[in-house]
Design a protein around this motif. Structure first.
Motif, PDB file in Angstrom:
ATOM      1  N   VAL A  20      75.706 136.571  60.142  1.00  0.00           N
ATOM      2  CA  VAL A  20      75.618 135.289  59.421  1.00  0.00           C
ATOM      3  C   VAL A  20      74.323 134.575  59.791  1.00  0.00           C
ATOM      4  CG1 VAL A  20      76.704 133.046  59.037  1.00  0.00           C
ATOM      5  CG2 VAL A  20      78.130 135.090  59.298  1.00  0.00           C
ATOM      6  N   ALA A  21      73.939 134.614  61.062  1.00  0.00           N
ATOM      7  CA  ALA A  21      72.717 133.942  61.498  1.00  0.00           C
ATOM      8  C   ALA A  21      71.488 134.549  60.838  1.00  0.00           C
ATOM      9  CB  ALA A  21      72.597 134.025  63.019  1.00  0.00           C
ATOM     10  N   ASP A  22      71.494 135.863  60.656  1.00  0.00           N
ATOM     11  CA  ASP A  22      70.345 136.525  60.036  1.00  0.00           C
ATOM     12  C   ASP A  22      70.311 136.291  58.526  1.00  0.00           C
ATOM     13  OD1 ASP A  22      69.563 137.525  62.489  1.00  0.00           O
ATOM     14  OD2 ASP A  22      70.455 139.505  62.191  1.00  0.00           O
ATOM     15  N   GLU A  23      71.469 136.386  57.894  1.00  0.00           N
ATOM     16  CA  GLU A  23      71.529 136.312  56.431  1.00  0.00           C
ATOM     17  C   GLU A  23      71.608 134.872  55.923  1.00  0.00           C
ATOM     18  OE1 GLU A  23      71.098 138.857  54.585  1.00  0.00           O
ATOM     19  OE2 GLU A  23      71.394 140.484  56.043  1.00  0.00           O
ATOM     20  N   LEU A  24      72.154 133.955  56.760  1.00  0.00           N
ATOM     21  CA  LEU A  24      72.425 132.571  56.349  1.00  0.00           C
ATOM     22  C   LEU A  24      73.203 132.549  55.044  1.00  0.00           C
ATOM     23  CD1 LEU A  24      69.085 130.772  57.324  1.00  0.00           C
ATOM     24  CD2 LEU A  24      71.258 130.865  58.574  1.00  0.00           C
ATOM     25  N   SER A  25      74.125 133.505  54.965  1.00  0.00           N
ATOM     26  CA  SER A  25      75.005 133.605  53.790  1.00  0.00           C
ATOM     27  C   SER A  25      76.230 134.392  54.235  1.00  0.00           C
ATOM     28  CB  SER A  25      74.309 134.326  52.635  1.00  0.00           C
ATOM     29  OG  SER A  25      75.258 134.756  51.680  1.00  0.00           O
ATOM     30  N   PHE A  26      77.409 133.799  54.041  1.00  0.00           N
ATOM     31  CA  PHE A  26      78.624 134.501  54.437  1.00  0.00           C
ATOM     32  C   PHE A  26      78.884 135.713  53.532  1.00  0.00           C
ATOM     33  CE2 PHE A  26      79.251 130.940  57.102  1.00  0.00           C
ATOM     34  CZ  PHE A  26      80.229 131.261  58.023  1.00  0.00           C
ATOM     35  N   GLY A  27      78.505 135.620  52.283  1.00  0.00           N
ATOM     36  CA  GLY A  27      78.718 136.732  51.360  1.00  0.00           C
ATOM     37  C   GLY A  27      77.886 137.946  51.763  1.00  0.00           C
ATOM     38  N   ARG A  28      76.551 137.723  51.959  1.00  0.00           N
ATOM     39  CA  ARG A  28      75.686 138.843  52.342  1.00  0.00           C
ATOM     40  C   ARG A  28      76.062 139.376  53.725  1.00  0.00           C
ATOM     41  NH1 ARG A  28      71.817 135.354  50.039  1.00  0.00           N
ATOM     42  NH2 ARG A  28      71.080 134.709  52.120  1.00  0.00           N
ATOM     43  N   ALA A  29      76.393 138.471  54.648  1.00  0.00           N
ATOM     44  CA  ALA A  29      76.764 138.888  55.997  1.00  0.00           C
ATOM     45  C   ALA A  29      78.033 139.739  55.973  1.00  0.00           C
ATOM     46  CB  ALA A  29      76.955 137.667  56.896  1.00  0.00           C
ATOM     47  N   PHE A  56      77.647 126.880  63.155  1.00  0.00           N
ATOM     48  CA  PHE A  56      76.976 126.807  61.863  1.00  0.00           C
ATOM     49  C   PHE A  56      77.285 125.477  61.173  1.00  0.00           C
ATOM     50  CE2 PHE A  56      77.588 131.371  62.515  1.00  0.00           C
ATOM     51  CZ  PHE A  56      76.304 131.852  62.305  1.00  0.00           C
ATOM     52  N   GLU A  57      76.282 124.980  60.458  1.00  0.00           N
ATOM     53  CA  GLU A  57      76.468 123.850  59.531  1.00  0.00           C
ATOM     54  C   GLU A  57      76.651 124.466  58.150  1.00  0.00           C
ATOM     55  OE1 GLU A  57      76.884 120.863  60.169  1.00  0.00           O
ATOM     56  OE2 GLU A  57      76.003 120.468  62.158  1.00  0.00           O
ATOM     57  N   ARG A  58      77.812 124.207  57.504  1.00  0.00           N
ATOM     58  CA  ARG A  58      78.105 124.842  56.239  1.00  0.00           C
ATOM     59  C   ARG A  58      78.302 123.783  55.156  1.00  0.00           C
ATOM     60  NH1 ARG A  58      82.375 128.597  59.306  1.00  0.00           N
ATOM     61  NH2 ARG A  58      82.057 126.867  60.740  1.00  0.00           N
ATOM     62  N   THR A  59      77.636 124.001  54.043  1.00  0.00           N
ATOM     63  CA  THR A  59      77.875 123.183  52.849  1.00  0.00           C
ATOM     64  C   THR A  59      78.180 124.145  51.707  1.00  0.00           C
ATOM     65  OG1 THR A  59      75.586 123.210  52.040  1.00  0.00           O
ATOM     66  CG2 THR A  59      76.140 121.538  53.695  1.00  0.00           C
ATOM     67  N   THR A  60      78.437 123.610  50.558  1.00  0.00           N
ATOM     68  CA  THR A  60      78.729 124.490  49.413  1.00  0.00           C
ATOM     69  C   THR A  60      77.494 125.269  48.965  1.00  0.00           C
ATOM     70  OG1 THR A  60      78.279 122.636  47.916  1.00  0.00           O
ATOM     71  CG2 THR A  60      80.581 123.026  48.550  1.00  0.00           C
ATOM     72  N   ARG A  61      76.305 124.784  49.376  1.00  0.00           N
ATOM     73  CA  ARG A  61      75.068 125.422  48.924  1.00  0.00           C
ATOM     74  C   ARG A  61      74.303 126.173  50.007  1.00  0.00           C
ATOM     75  NH1 ARG A  61      71.960 121.406  44.710  1.00  0.00           N
ATOM     76  NH2 ARG A  61      73.611 121.315  43.126  1.00  0.00           N
ATOM     77  N   SER A  62      74.554 125.858  51.264  1.00  0.00           N
ATOM     78  CA  SER A  62      73.721 126.463  52.310  1.00  0.00           C
ATOM     79  C   SER A  62      74.496 126.650  53.605  1.00  0.00           C
ATOM     80  CB  SER A  62      72.484 125.592  52.569  1.00  0.00           C
ATOM     81  OG  SER A  62      72.874 124.349  53.135  1.00  0.00           O
ATOM     82  N   VAL A  63      73.928 127.533  54.438  1.00  0.00           N
ATOM     83  CA  VAL A  63      74.455 127.786  55.784  1.00  0.00           C
ATOM     84  C   VAL A  63      73.278 127.684  56.745  1.00  0.00           C
ATOM     85  CG1 VAL A  63      75.528 129.464  57.333  1.00  0.00           C
ATOM     86  CG2 VAL A  63      76.257 129.328  54.935  1.00  0.00           C
ATOM     87  N   GLY A  64      73.460 126.943  57.841  1.00  0.00           N
ATOM     88  CA  GLY A  64      72.396 126.815  58.834  1.00  0.00           C
ATOM     89  C   GLY A  64      72.969 126.838  60.238  1.00  0.00           C
ATOM     90  N   LEU A  65      72.139 127.219  61.204  1.00  0.00           N
ATOM     91  CA  LEU A  65      72.561 127.252  62.603  1.00  0.00           C
ATOM     92  C   LEU A  65      72.541 125.846  63.196  1.00  0.00           C
ATOM     93  CD1 LEU A  65      70.595 130.393  63.828  1.00  0.00           C
ATOM     94  CD2 LEU A  65      73.072 130.112  64.000  1.00  0.00           C
ATOM     95  N   THR A  66      73.523 125.553  64.019  1.00  0.00           N
ATOM     96  CA  THR A  66      73.461 124.338  64.826  1.00  0.00           C
ATOM     97  C   THR A  66      72.571 124.618  66.033  1.00  0.00           C
ATOM     98  OG1 THR A  66      75.344 124.992  66.173  1.00  0.00           O
ATOM     99  CG2 THR A  66      75.826 123.742  64.155  1.00  0.00           C
ATOM    100  N   HIS A  67      72.300 123.595  66.836  1.00  0.00           N
ATOM    101  CA  HIS A  67      71.516 123.814  68.055  1.00  0.00           C
ATOM    102  C   HIS A  67      72.241 124.792  68.983  1.00  0.00           C
ATOM    103  CE1 HIS A  67      68.496 120.919  67.040  1.00  0.00           C
ATOM    104  NE2 HIS A  67      69.366 119.895  66.960  1.00  0.00           N
ATOM    105  N   GLN A  68      73.577 124.645  69.032  1.00  0.00           N
ATOM    106  CA  GLN A  68      74.346 125.554  69.877  1.00  0.00           C
ATOM    107  C   GLN A  68      74.273 126.990  69.340  1.00  0.00           C
ATOM    108  OE1 GLN A  68      75.290 122.699  68.612  1.00  0.00           O
ATOM    109  NE2 GLN A  68      76.582 121.489  70.027  1.00  0.00           N
ATOM    110  N   GLY A  69      74.329 127.132  68.030  1.00  0.00           N
ATOM    111  CA  GLY A  69      74.228 128.461  67.428  1.00  0.00           C
ATOM    112  C   GLY A  69      72.881 129.105  67.704  1.00  0.00           C
ATOM    113  N   ALA A  70      71.817 128.302  67.580  1.00  0.00           N
ATOM    114  CA  ALA A  70      70.478 128.823  67.853  1.00  0.00           C
ATOM    115  C   ALA A  70      70.354 129.264  69.311  1.00  0.00           C
ATOM    116  CB  ALA A  70      69.432 127.756  67.525  1.00  0.00           C
ATOM    117  N   ALA A  71      71.002 128.525  70.225  1.00  0.00           N
ATOM    118  CA  ALA A  71      70.943 128.870  71.643  1.00  0.00           C
ATOM    119  C   ALA A  71      71.674 130.176  71.929  1.00  0.00           C
ATOM    120  CB  ALA A  71      71.543 127.747  72.486  1.00  0.00           C
ATOM    121  N   LEU A  72      72.646 130.531  71.092  1.00  0.00           N
ATOM    122  CA  LEU A  72      73.426 131.754  71.318  1.00  0.00           C
ATOM    123  C   LEU A  72      72.724 133.003  70.790  1.00  0.00           C
ATOM    124  CD1 LEU A  72      76.132 132.967  72.284  1.00  0.00           C
ATOM    125  CD2 LEU A  72      77.060 132.492  69.993  1.00  0.00           C
TER     126      LEU A  72
END
Length: 305
Positions: A20-29, A56-72
């Motif tokens: 998910v972190a690489d694709e920033l899309s749950f469908g592609r991931a 992750f920060e999730r909206t209907t249009r996008s997926v992004g890493l939180t600071h905690q996600g980026a640290a992981l």
């Protein structure tokens, strides 16, 4: 960030997270890790629950890493790489692709064969370390095999120890070493009886098959050799001969590729039988040992005596 030790490094959850972190899309991931999207979502939620944080920060249009996600990100990749390496190590060890095999050999008489074996193993199975031990002779080497101090040995014996298998890799020609100024140094061959009055230099090796063969030949000729020096190895024996302190007997392979200053190497005409063998524990279950034995058949083929 709270940690749950039992689940923090679950590679399945970390693989889902990285997809998910690489694709920033749950469908592609989901397609990448071969899961349905709901199953992937549950994996991410489970990891977030275990870490007690949002990745992750999730909206209907996008997926992004939180600071905690980026640290992981970096630790997750390291854990998966370590998991893969651990799995590969076990697989390689089971298949004989890695490991450490201890090989004993007597010295110069086997150095060529050992060199070919090590080179072949390095070429075919670079993950196998061949640990060499020189100076192991005859029954001493066999004892080291039985006691699991060696895995494979190049040796000679007159009686096979229990629990040890072998195959013949060489038929020995015995030779005697004389000083170049010795009256018999011009001969093409010599019998043991020709040297009954000589001072003898022998290797100081308990239970050496070479000494057993030598003593047997002297007894058949009806004399007891006059032993004047015991040498710790073949090189020292050669030096003592060159110094004029006596004569010695050994295998032709020992002196085949060494300087012969001050000595003459002459074949023994007596029919003295000795075989160089490759030996191993019969019940050894090591895949690495089996692999080295397999490779040895290419560089040290079995010889019919």
């Amino acid at each position: 960030m709270a940690k749950t030790a039992d689940h923090l490094f679950d590679p399945i959850l970390l693989e889902a997270f990285l997809a998910v972190a690489d694709e920033l899309s749950f469908g592609r991931a989901a397609r990448r890790v071969h899961l349905t999207q709901p199953a992937l979502t549950r994996s991410i939620q489970r990891l977030e629950q275990q870490l007690n944080t949002k990745l992750f920060e999730r909206t209907t249009r996008s997926v992004g890493l939180t600071h905690q996600g980026a640290a992981l990100l970096a630790p997750a990749r390291q854990v998966l790489e370590a998991h893969h390496a651990a799995h590969q190590s076990v697989v390689f060890a089971d298949e004989g692709l890695t490991g450490r095999v201890r090989v004993g050999f007597p010295g110069p008489s086997a150095s060529d064969a050992v060199g070919r074996l090590v080179r072949a193993v390095r070429h075919e199975r670079p993950g196998i370390e061949v640990a060499l031990r020189s100076g192991t002779l005859g029954y001493e080497a066999a004892e080291h095999l039985v006691n699991s101090e060696l895995d494979i040995a190049i040796l000679r014996w007159r009686h096979r120890p229990v629990g040890v298998s072998s195959r013949i890799i060489g038929v020995d020609q015995h030779v005697v070493l004389l000083p170049t100024d010795h009256p018999l140094a011009g001969r093409d061959s010599l019998s043991i009886s020709d040297l009954r009055d000589e001072d003898w230099i022998v290797l100081d090796a308990h239970g050496s098959p070479l000494l057993e063969t030598f003593w047997g030949a002297c007894q058949r000729e009806g004399f007891v050799p006059r032993l004047t020096h015991r040498a710790p190895d073949a090189w020292t024996a050669m030096g003592l001969v060159a110094a004029g302190l006596g004569v010695t007997i050994n295998y032709d392979a020992t002196y085949r590729k060494v300087p012969r200053d001050g000595i003459r190497v002459i074949p023994v005409s007596d029919h003295l039988v000795s075989h160089a063998r490759l030996a191993w524990r019969t019940e050894d279950s090591s895949a690495a040992v089996r692999e080295v034995l397999r490779i040895s058949e290419q560089v040290m083929p079995t010889v019919t005596p």
